[in-house]
Design a protein around this motif. Structure first.
Motif, mmCIF file in Angstrom:
data_model
loop_
_atom_site.group_PDB
_atom_site.id
_atom_site.type_symbol
_atom_site.label_atom_id
_atom_site.label_comp_id
_atom_site.label_asym_id
_atom_site.label_seq_id
_atom_site.Cartn_x
_atom_site.Cartn_y
_atom_site.Cartn_z
ATOM 1 N N ASP A 109 0.754 -1.744 0.017
ATOM 2 C CA ASP A 109 0.022 -0.128 0.382
ATOM 3 C C ASP A 109 1.022 1.116 -0.145
ATOM 4 O O ASP A 109 0.551 2.290 -1.526
ATOM 5 C CB ASP A 109 -1.323 0.306 0.992
ATOM 6 N N TRP A 110 1.899 1.461 0.682
ATOM 7 C CA TRP A 110 3.274 2.588 1.168
ATOM 8 C C TRP A 110 3.557 2.171 -0.452
ATOM 9 O O TRP A 110 3.731 3.999 -1.109
ATOM 10 C CB TRP A 110 3.922 1.942 1.956
ATOM 11 N N GLN A 111 3.620 1.578 -1.190
ATOM 12 C CA GLN A 111 4.521 1.980 -2.726
ATOM 13 C C GLN A 111 3.416 1.958 -3.877
ATOM 14 O O GLN A 111 3.989 3.237 -4.548
ATOM 15 C CB GLN A 111 4.877 -0.369 -2.500
ATOM 16 N N ASP A 112 2.563 1.566 -3.360
ATOM 17 C CA ASP A 112 1.675 2.845 -4.133
ATOM 18 C C ASP A 112 1.053 4.042 -4.470
ATOM 19 O O ASP A 112 0.223 4.299 -5.607
ATOM 20 C CB ASP A 112 -0.183 1.431 -4.528
ATOM 21 N N ALA A 113 0.930 4.144 -3.045
ATOM 22 C CA ALA A 113 0.800 5.497 -2.070
ATOM 23 C C ALA A 113 1.918 6.357 -2.727
ATOM 24 O O ALA A 113 2.198 7.725 -3.854
ATOM 25 C CB ALA A 113 0.456 5.891 -0.938
ATOM 26 N N LYS A 114 3.053 5.717 -2.735
ATOM 27 C CA LYS A 114 3.846 6.424 -3.124
ATOM 28 C C LYS A 114 4.209 6.954 -4.828
ATOM 29 O O LYS A 114 4.649 7.765 -5.582
ATOM 30 C CB LYS A 114 5.867 5.998 -2.897
ATOM 31 N N VAL A 115 4.270 5.617 -5.475
ATOM 32 C CA VAL A 115 3.879 5.952 -7.225
ATOM 33 C C VAL A 115 2.492 6.794 -7.511
ATOM 34 O O VAL A 115 2.420 7.680 -8.244
ATOM 35 C CB VAL A 115 3.670 5.054 -7.718
ATOM 36 N N ALA A 116 1.433 6.806 -6.709
ATOM 37 C CA ALA A 116 0.530 7.556 -7.148
ATOM 38 C C ALA A 116 0.664 8.878 -6.640
ATOM 39 O O ALA A 116 0.198 9.855 -7.443
ATOM 40 C CB ALA A 116 -0.948 6.832 -6.417
ATOM 41 N N ALA A 117 1.493 9.195 -5.896
ATOM 42 C CA ALA A 117 1.374 10.391 -5.383
ATOM 43 C C ALA A 117 2.870 10.685 -6.548
ATOM 44 O O ALA A 117 2.374 12.987 -6.792
ATOM 45 C CB ALA A 117 2.151 10.439 -4.360
ATOM 46 N N ARG A 118 3.541 10.417 -7.102
ATOM 47 C CA ARG A 118 5.143 11.151 -7.699
ATOM 48 C C ARG A 118 3.700 11.167 -9.277
ATOM 49 O O ARG A 118 4.153 12.727 -10.226
ATOM 50 C CB ARG A 118 5.954 9.592 -8.588
ATOM 51 N N ASP A 119 3.437 10.009 -9.301
ATOM 52 C CA ASP A 119 2.079 10.862 -10.543
ATOM 53 C C ASP A 119 0.841 11.754 -10.748
ATOM 54 O O ASP A 119 1.483 12.089 -12.096
ATOM 55 C CB ASP A 119 1.421 8.881 -10.685
ATOM 56 N N ALA A 120 0.700 12.166 -9.320
ATOM 57 C CA ALA A 120 -0.008 12.845 -9.506
ATOM 58 C C ALA A 120 0.537 14.275 -9.956
ATOM 59 O O ALA A 120 0.600 15.616 -10.340
ATOM 60 C CB ALA A 120 -0.982 13.191 -7.758
ATOM 61 N N VAL A 121 1.766 14.397 -9.162
ATOM 62 C CA VAL A 121 3.111 14.907 -9.641
ATOM 63 C C VAL A 121 3.161 15.713 -11.035
ATOM 64 O O VAL A 121 3.209 16.713 -11.458
ATOM 65 C CB VAL A 121 4.085 15.490 -8.944
ATOM 66 N N VAL A 122 3.254 14.860 -11.862
ATOM 67 C CA VAL A 122 3.497 15.244 -13.094
ATOM 68 C C VAL A 122 2.400 15.246 -13.795
ATOM 69 O O VAL A 122 1.950 16.214 -14.256
ATOM 70 C CB VAL A 122 3.756 13.862 -13.947
#
Length: 122
Positions: A109-122
């Motif tokens: 879940d933490w890993q998915d959240a990190k990817v989602a947060a990075r995608d939200a910035v792009v």
């Protein structure tokens, strides 16, 4: 033919760790230091964190419990995520079996959240 006289030899392109981390991020992934073992000192983990590394594989069949605990502590201190895997490379017999290394769901879940947060910035 290369300098070793091997007609099918192909030199490997090498690039530094920061470039590899950037390439993984560009592809949408998390950069994880796979099964680092005893080489994962606090200094090395911090240096990789400074380069943008996302996680350290702390759960691995070759990591004994004392090392797992140490890696968890160093990883948390560096602000990185924990990861884990079975290091399964095929159907050969041996102690490493697909699905043989259990990883806490919260880590995923933490890993998915990190990817989602990075995608939200792009």
């Amino acid at each position: 033919m290369d300098r070793l006289g091997r007609p099918a030899y192909m030199a490997k392109d090498k690039f530094d760790v920061a470039d590899a981390i950037a390439l993984v991020h560009k592809a949408g992934g998390l950069a994880v230091w796979a099964h680092p073992g005893d080489s994962a000192t606090p200094t090395r983990i911090a240096r990789l964190a400074d380069m943008g590394m996302d996680a350290v594989e702390v759960l691995h069949p070759s990591h004994p419990p004392y090392l797992v605990q140490r890696l968890v502590e160093h990883t948390e201190k560096a602000g990185l995520l924990p990861s884990g895997g079975s290091d399964w490379h095929g159907t050969q017999e041996g102690p490493r079996k697909l699905g043989g290394q259990l990883v806490p769901k919260v880590w995923l879940d933490w890993q998915d959240a990190k990817v989602a947060a990075r995608d939200a910035v792009v």
